[in-house]
Motif scaffolding. Structure first.
Motif, mmCIF file in Angstrom:
data_model
loop_
_atom_site.group_PDB
_atom_site.id
_atom_site.type_symbol
_atom_site.label_atom_id
_atom_site.label_comp_id
_atom_site.label_asym_id
_atom_site.label_seq_id
_atom_site.Cartn_x
_atom_site.Cartn_y
_atom_site.Cartn_z
ATOM 1 N N ARG A 233 14.100 24.083 -0.934
ATOM 2 C CA ARG A 233 14.911 24.002 -2.149
ATOM 3 C C ARG A 233 14.218 23.189 -3.243
ATOM 4 N NH1 ARG A 233 20.599 22.210 0.777
ATOM 5 N NH2 ARG A 233 20.607 23.825 2.409
ATOM 6 N N GLY A 234 12.963 22.847 -3.004
ATOM 7 C CA GLY A 234 12.231 22.062 -3.987
ATOM 8 C C GLY A 234 12.595 20.595 -3.994
ATOM 9 N N GLN A 235 13.141 20.096 -2.889
ATOM 10 C CA GLN A 235 13.451 18.666 -2.761
ATOM 11 C C GLN A 235 12.708 18.137 -1.532
ATOM 12 O OE1 GLN A 235 17.454 16.941 -3.613
ATOM 13 N NE2 GLN A 235 17.444 16.343 -1.464
ATOM 14 N N HIS A 236 11.730 17.279 -1.800
ATOM 15 C CA HIS A 236 10.854 16.763 -0.762
ATOM 16 C C HIS A 236 11.155 15.291 -0.507
ATOM 17 C CE1 HIS A 236 8.284 20.365 -1.482
ATOM 18 N NE2 HIS A 236 8.733 20.191 -2.727
ATOM 19 N N ALA A 237 11.012 14.852 0.735
ATOM 20 C CA ALA A 237 11.251 13.449 1.077
ATOM 21 C C ALA A 237 10.162 12.969 2.036
ATOM 22 C CB ALA A 237 12.627 13.267 1.718
ATOM 23 N N VAL A 238 9.568 11.834 1.706
ATOM 24 C CA VAL A 238 8.517 11.250 2.537
ATOM 25 C C VAL A 238 8.821 9.769 2.728
ATOM 26 C CG1 VAL A 238 6.052 10.761 2.763
ATOM 27 C CG2 VAL A 238 6.801 12.893 1.694
ATOM 28 N N GLN A 239 8.840 9.347 3.979
ATOM 29 C CA GLN A 239 9.037 7.934 4.287
ATOM 30 C C GLN A 239 7.682 7.228 4.298
ATOM 31 O OE1 GLN A 239 11.859 6.435 7.463
ATOM 32 N NE2 GLN A 239 9.926 6.024 8.497
ATOM 33 N N VAL A 240 7.623 6.080 3.665
ATOM 34 C CA VAL A 240 6.401 5.267 3.622
ATOM 35 C C VAL A 240 6.665 3.949 4.337
ATOM 36 C CG1 VAL A 240 4.772 4.040 2.140
ATOM 37 C CG2 VAL A 240 5.616 6.299 1.454
ATOM 38 N N GLU A 241 5.876 3.665 5.367
ATOM 39 C CA GLU A 241 5.958 2.398 6.099
ATOM 40 C C GLU A 241 4.662 1.632 5.862
ATOM 41 O OE1 GLU A 241 8.341 1.091 8.000
ATOM 42 O OE2 GLU A 241 9.692 2.747 8.534
ATOM 43 N N ILE A 242 4.790 0.396 5.367
ATOM 44 C CA ILE A 242 3.630 -0.437 5.087
ATOM 45 C C ILE A 242 3.615 -1.633 6.039
ATOM 46 C CG2 ILE A 242 2.470 -1.865 3.341
ATOM 47 C CD1 ILE A 242 3.793 -0.159 1.223
ATOM 48 N N ASP A 243 2.458 -1.927 6.597
ATOM 49 C CA ASP A 243 2.300 -3.071 7.494
ATOM 50 C C ASP A 243 2.651 -4.356 6.738
ATOM 51 O OD1 ASP A 243 1.418 -5.148 9.141
ATOM 52 O OD2 ASP A 243 -0.437 -4.132 9.703
ATOM 53 N N ARG A 244 3.682 -5.058 7.218
ATOM 54 C CA ARG A 244 4.135 -6.272 6.539
ATOM 55 C C ARG A 244 3.067 -7.359 6.484
ATOM 56 N NH1 ARG A 244 9.873 -6.517 9.821
ATOM 57 N NH2 ARG A 244 10.815 -4.694 8.795
ATOM 58 N N SER A 245 2.231 -7.408 7.491
ATOM 59 C CA SER A 245 1.246 -8.494 7.550
ATOM 60 C C SER A 245 0.232 -8.405 6.416
ATOM 61 C CB SER A 245 0.516 -8.488 8.893
ATOM 62 O OG SER A 245 -0.327 -7.352 9.023
ATOM 63 N N LEU A 246 0.156 -7.250 5.739
ATOM 64 C CA LEU A 246 -0.757 -7.115 4.611
ATOM 65 C C LEU A 246 -0.359 -8.017 3.456
ATOM 66 C CD1 LEU A 246 -1.228 -3.235 4.436
ATOM 67 C CD2 LEU A 246 -2.832 -4.916 5.381
ATOM 68 N N TYR A 247 0.934 -8.246 3.278
ATOM 69 C CA TYR A 247 1.399 -8.931 2.077
ATOM 70 C C TYR A 247 2.350 -10.098 2.328
ATOM 71 C CZ TYR A 247 5.682 -6.237 2.778
ATOM 72 O OH TYR A 247 6.832 -5.699 3.304
ATOM 73 N N MET A 248 2.734 -10.328 3.590
ATOM 74 C CA MET A 248 3.671 -11.411 3.844
ATOM 75 C C MET A 248 3.400 -12.093 5.175
ATOM 76 S SD MET A 248 7.233 -9.437 4.873
ATOM 77 C CE MET A 248 7.989 -10.798 5.751
ATOM 78 N N ASN A 249 3.886 -13.335 5.278
ATOM 79 C CA ASN A 249 3.912 -14.048 6.542
ATOM 80 C C ASN A 249 5.186 -13.611 7.253
ATOM 81 O OD1 ASN A 249 4.652 -16.122 8.497
ATOM 82 N ND2 ASN A 249 2.999 -17.353 7.630
ATOM 83 N N GLU A 250 5.030 -12.830 8.317
ATOM 84 C CA GLU A 250 6.204 -12.248 8.968
ATOM 85 C C GLU A 250 7.095 -13.303 9.608
ATOM 86 O OE1 GLU A 250 5.593 -8.236 10.934
ATOM 87 O OE2 GLU A 250 3.529 -8.984 10.893
ATOM 88 N N ALA A 251 6.486 -14.357 10.155
ATOM 89 C CA ALA A 251 7.271 -15.396 10.827
ATOM 90 C C ALA A 251 8.115 -16.188 9.832
ATOM 91 C CB ALA A 251 6.361 -16.319 11.614
ATOM 92 N N LEU A 252 7.550 -16.470 8.666
ATOM 93 C CA LEU A 252 8.239 -17.290 7.666
ATOM 94 C C LEU A 252 9.015 -16.451 6.650
ATOM 95 C CD1 LEU A 252 5.419 -19.921 6.910
ATOM 96 C CD2 LEU A 252 7.367 -20.130 8.486
#
Length: 286
Positions: A233-252
């Motif tokens: 129908r011309g409606q596309h959906a893509v989920q994007v998952e980014i590794d959190r450790s690239l940009y944040m301290n996951e523990a804090l």
């Protein structure tokens, strides 16, 4: 209760058929909710896609709308169907078939956060759960479809980029000897939610910005990708998952020293993705 169900950042001129959205980065934790949880304010944020809204809020600069959630994922999960009700959490709800997400405590109102830690001492009333769905889930999804419909009317197609983050350890089971560890996972439900042309363009944009990309493993896309991906129908959906450790301290749960650099690189990705469908014939449906 959280003050807003969502916020939309609109461009001055809507020149793109692409809509960016972040359903899991809401961080307005109401005091009433925090009083009912057995977790502290830090622990309850472990399932939040922290700062993803800040990584993608550049979208309006490139002619695309950006929709972000107000309510946090631990309060109501916008990436679940409204009827994914957990009988182990909600009074008066009976099991109906096996749903692995609900069984693991990750229904539309979650029972647990990351690592299976329980959120509540006891059960919630069905009335409370329905209130959350009516006040937050339905308005968010109503606006999301409205933005996609508007894009489709203007451009003859619509592309949803559903923005998420993943724990660094999520890729441990995927990485094999000799392969580079992926930074980004694109989920298109194995081709059911978006045309190959769309996903190729998105992947190329991430690769050009220096990210290592893989598809559909371990995340192929959840409710939103499944519900909104209608390529015929011309409606596309893509989920994007980014590794959190690239940009944040996951523990804090804090941005790290690379946050600004990752944000700049993602702006280049967003700029390229926002060009999908421009200056050419509408994308062929698959």
């Amino acid at each position: 209760m959280p003050k807003l169900a969502y916020e939309v950042l609109h461009p001055e001129r809507n020149t793109s058929c692409v809509v960016f959205a972040s359903p899991h980065s809401g961080r307005d934790y109401p005091w009433r909710f925090l009083r009912t949880t057995v977790l502290n304010e830090h622990q309850v944020r472990s399932s939040e896609d922290a700062f993803v809204d800040k990584l993608f809020d550049c979208a309006p600069r490139f002619g695309a709308s950006f929709l972000k959630a107000g309510a946090p994922r631990a309060f109501v999960d916008l990436n679940r169907a409204a009827d994914e009700l957990d009988p182990a959490l909600i009074e008066g709800v009976r099991p109906k078939g096996h749903n692995p997400r609900v069984a693991s405590g990750l229904g539309v109102v979650p029972r647990v956060v990351a690592n299976g830690r329980a959120i509540y001492r006891g059960k919630l009333s069905l009335e409370e759960v329905e209130r959350r769905i009516d006040l937050y889930w339905r308005p968010y999804h109503g606006m999301l479809q409205q933005l996609l419909d508007s894009a489709h009317r203007r451009h003859g197609q619509a592309v949803l980029i559903d923005c998420h983050s993943m724990p660094h350890e999520a890729m441990d089971s995927v990485v094999r000897g000799g392969m580079k560890r992926p930074d980004v996972v694109l989920g298109d439900r194995f081709g059911a939610a978006a045309s190959g042309e769309v996903v190729d363009r998105i992947e190329a944009a991430f690769v050009a910005a220096g990210f290592v990309v893989t598809r559909n493993a371990p995340f192929a896309g959840a409710y939103i990708t499944q519900a909104y991906g209608r390529p015929t129908r011309g409606q596309h959906a893509v989920q994007v998952e980014i590794d959190r450790s690239l940009y944040m301290n996951e523990a804090l749960v804090r941005p790290n020293g690379s946050f600004d650099d990752i944000r700049v690189r993602l702006a280049a990705v967003v700029a390229e993705v926002a060009l999908i469908g421009q200056g050419r014939m509408p994308l062929a449906a698959e």
